[in-house]
Design a protein around this motif. Structure first.
Motif, PDB file in Angstrom:
ATOM      1  N   LEU A 283       0.803  -1.216   0.000  1.00 24.27           N
ATOM      2  CA  LEU A 283       0.000   0.000   0.000  1.00 24.27           C
ATOM      3  C   LEU A 283       0.836   1.266   0.000  1.00 24.27           C
ATOM      4  CD1 LEU A 283      -2.971   0.815  -0.010  1.00 24.27           C
ATOM      5  CD2 LEU A 283      -2.909   0.874   2.475  1.00 24.27           C
ATOM      6  N   ASN A 284       2.056   1.192   0.504  1.00 21.72           N
ATOM      7  CA  ASN A 284       2.851   2.422   0.570  1.00 21.72           C
ATOM      8  C   ASN A 284       4.073   2.325  -0.317  1.00 21.72           C
ATOM      9  OD1 ASN A 284       5.313   1.540   2.184  1.00 21.72           O
ATOM     10  ND2 ASN A 284       3.681   0.903   3.558  1.00 21.72           N
ATOM     11  N   GLY A 285       4.573   3.473  -0.698  1.00 23.20           N
ATOM     12  CA  GLY A 285       5.771   3.515  -1.524  1.00 23.20           C
ATOM     13  C   GLY A 285       6.814   4.464  -0.962  1.00 23.20           C
ATOM     14  N   GLY A 286       6.472   5.163   0.123  1.00 28.87           N
ATOM     15  CA  GLY A 286       7.395   6.126   0.704  1.00 28.87           C
ATOM     16  C   GLY A 286       8.149   5.566   1.885  1.00 28.87           C
ATOM     17  N   ALA A 287       8.914   6.432   2.536  1.00 25.59           N
ATOM     18  CA  ALA A 287       9.744   5.994   3.658  1.00 25.59           C
ATOM     19  C   ALA A 287       8.933   5.785   4.929  1.00 25.59           C
ATOM     20  CB  ALA A 287      10.843   7.022   3.915  1.00 25.59           C
ATOM     21  N   GLY A 288       7.763   6.395   5.016  1.00 23.74           N
ATOM     22  CA  GLY A 288       6.964   6.235   6.220  1.00 23.74           C
ATOM     23  C   GLY A 288       7.498   7.079   7.365  1.00 23.74           C
ATOM     24  N   LEU A 289       7.234   6.635   8.592  1.00 27.41           N
ATOM     25  CA  LEU A 289       7.569   7.395   9.789  1.00 27.41           C
ATOM     26  C   LEU A 289       8.803   6.804  10.469  1.00 27.41           C
ATOM     27  CD1 LEU A 289       3.942   7.685  11.220  1.00 27.41           C
ATOM     28  CD2 LEU A 289       5.177   9.392   9.867  1.00 27.41           C
ATOM     29  N   ALA A 290       9.741   7.662  10.796  1.00 29.78           N
ATOM     30  CA  ALA A 290      10.949   7.208  11.484  1.00 29.78           C
ATOM     31  C   ALA A 290      10.675   7.019  12.968  1.00 29.78           C
ATOM     32  CB  ALA A 290      12.073   8.216  11.294  1.00 29.78           C
ATOM     33  N   ARG A 291      11.517   6.222  13.600  1.00 26.82           N
ATOM     34  CA  ARG A 291      11.582   6.113  15.052  1.00 26.82           C
ATOM     35  C   ARG A 291      13.042   6.282  15.457  1.00 26.82           C
ATOM     36  NH1 ARG A 291       7.225   3.631  13.362  1.00 26.82           N
ATOM     37  NH2 ARG A 291       5.411   3.399  14.731  1.00 26.82           N
ATOM     38  N   VAL A 292      13.261   6.911  16.589  1.00 26.36           N
ATOM     39  CA  VAL A 292      14.621   7.182  17.050  1.00 26.36           C
ATOM     40  C   VAL A 292      14.889   6.376  18.312  1.00 26.36           C
ATOM     41  CG1 VAL A 292      16.139   8.945  18.020  1.00 26.36           C
ATOM     42  CG2 VAL A 292      14.752   9.465  16.005  1.00 26.36           C
ATOM     43  N   ALA A 293      16.013   5.681  18.344  1.00 26.82           N
ATOM     44  CA  ALA A 293      16.380   4.889  19.520  1.00 26.82           C
ATOM     45  C   ALA A 293      16.738   5.821  20.668  1.00 26.82           C
ATOM     46  CB  ALA A 293      17.549   3.978  19.186  1.00 26.82           C
TER      47      ALA A 293
END
Length: 400
Positions: A283-293
């Motif tokens: 469904l998606n083609g982009g990078a989406g949402l990041a998460r930071v450690a």
């Protein structure tokens, strides 16, 4: 931090056709480790492509969405995010906000909504069949069905659908727009919602927006900005994703030999087919949402250091052979499995039940009312979306 001897490839990976994946996702998934990638802005991040790695990132509290709002976090856009939504906060705050809206998406409420969804679908099919072939299924069914449902759920006048769809298309675009352009779209959408909120304060109704206004006004459980952000998020995400899935799923069923006829002959297989569609259809083609450690986190062959960003590819995880045997093959008889189409963990999509139900009802009514449905053009001539976070046919000409 571990680094590769090779330069980090540019991400997102967008070299795919129709329902396929970019081959680089397959290579990364088979490598057995997180991949170092370079985003268009603010540098490098890690990419998780395997099923168990993606679930770990989505559930481990050591990965923060709130921290990803910072100006130095790798991203697709020239400017860092300036509008925080329910998707951009961590567990405690996220749980508070989620509880306020979750009542609208419980299993019971979705079941209560099913007759209405079925009625709308039949009404759209009446118009489609009356018009006669060929018909663009995106415009005739895939888009208006979820749009009508989210309007009813949230309490947005259906007469305004064309206007707010223009806004949501801008919010979902992958094209490089400036912060000022993006801000103008958000301002217009928030101004529209402010007017609706004012109307609900004067004349409460039985919809989600009225419930959110009540939560804002009684006990201050919701700030005014949180109320606006909820409206923006629900409106932007509430129908475009489902519309894309209905169109892509119908395309798949009509282009794979025997699938449509098999469902027509055995409609009891539709629930398992829907789950397989959710797993298989990207469904998606982009990078989406990041998460930071926020602390060091160990993975196979890689340690993600505190402060480093990680992106996940759920579409790659859903094709992981270790989680789904013969994952690259669409199997409508596959035993139900916990796919990641709606994410996982605390941030799993609130509307997952509603979207699944809408996809099921759309296909059920199509199979019943248009059993001879088929593409009106060769599959290669179907036009697909470009320049947007979501994937799917832009138009889907069908006949019967």
């Amino acid at each position: 931090m571990e680094t590769s001897a090779h330069p980090a490839p540019d991400y997102p990976f967008l070299e795919y056709a129709e329902l396929g994946l970019d081959p680089r996702l397959d290579v990364a998934r088979h490598s057995g480790a997180l991949l170092r990638v370079r985003l268009p802005y603010a540098g490098e991040a890690w990419l998780a492509t395997r099923y168990h790695d993606v679930r770990k990132v989505l559930t481990d509290p050591r990965f923060s969405r709130a921290a990803a709002m910072g100006p130095d976090v790798p991203r697709q856009t020239p400017d860092p995010p300036f509008v925080s939504t329910i998707m951009d906060v961590d567990r405690g705050e996220h749980g508070r906000l989620r509880r306020l809206v979750a009542v609208a998406f419980t299993e019971r409420r979705v079941d209560e909504l099913r007759p209405y969804v079925r009625e709308v679908t039949h009404r759209l099919l009446d118009d489609l069949l009356r018009q006669g072939p060929p018909v663009d299924l995106v415009r005739a069914l895939a888009l208006p069905l979820p749009m009508t449902v989210i309007c009813r759920t949230l309490g947005v006048p259906l007469a305004d659908r064309d206007e707010f769809r223009r806004w949501t298309e801008s919010l979902l675009a992958l094209r490089r727009i400036t912060a000022e352009e993006f801000r103008n779209v958000v301002d217009a959408l928030e101004a529209y919602l402010r007017d609706l909120i004012r109307q609900r304060r004067e004349r409460p109704t039985d919809d989600l927006l009225s419930a959110l206004v009540a939560a804002r006004d009684s006990g201050s459980r919701l700030s005014e900005q949180e109320l606006l952000s909820f409206g923006v998020t629900l409106l932007a995400a509430g129908f475009e994703t489902t519309a894309s899935h209905i169109a892509s799923s119908t395309y798949l069923l009509l282009t794979r030999p025997g699938l449509w006829d098999g469902l027509r002959a055995a409609p009891e297989r539709l629930p398992s087919t829907v789950e397989e569609l959710l797993r298989y259809v990207p469904l998606n083609g982009g990078a989406g949402l990041a998460r930071v450690a926020v602390a060091d986190v160990e993975f196979d062959q890689v340690t993600v250091r505190a402060g480093e960003a990680v992106f996940v590819s759920t579409i790659s995880a859903n094709r992981d052979e270790d989680a789904f045997p013969d994952a690259g093959t669409f199997r409508p008889d596959r035993e139900p499995a916990p796919h990641l189409a709606f994410g996982w963990g605390p941030h799993r999509c609130l509307g997952a039940r509603l979207a699944t139900m809408e996809l099921h009802e759309a296909l059920a009514v199509l199979l019943d009312r248009a059993p001879a449905l088929r593409l009106a053009v060769p599959p290669a001539d179907v036009s697909w979306k470009t320049g947007t976070i979501l994937r799917g046919p832009r138009e889907l000409p069908v006949t019967w």
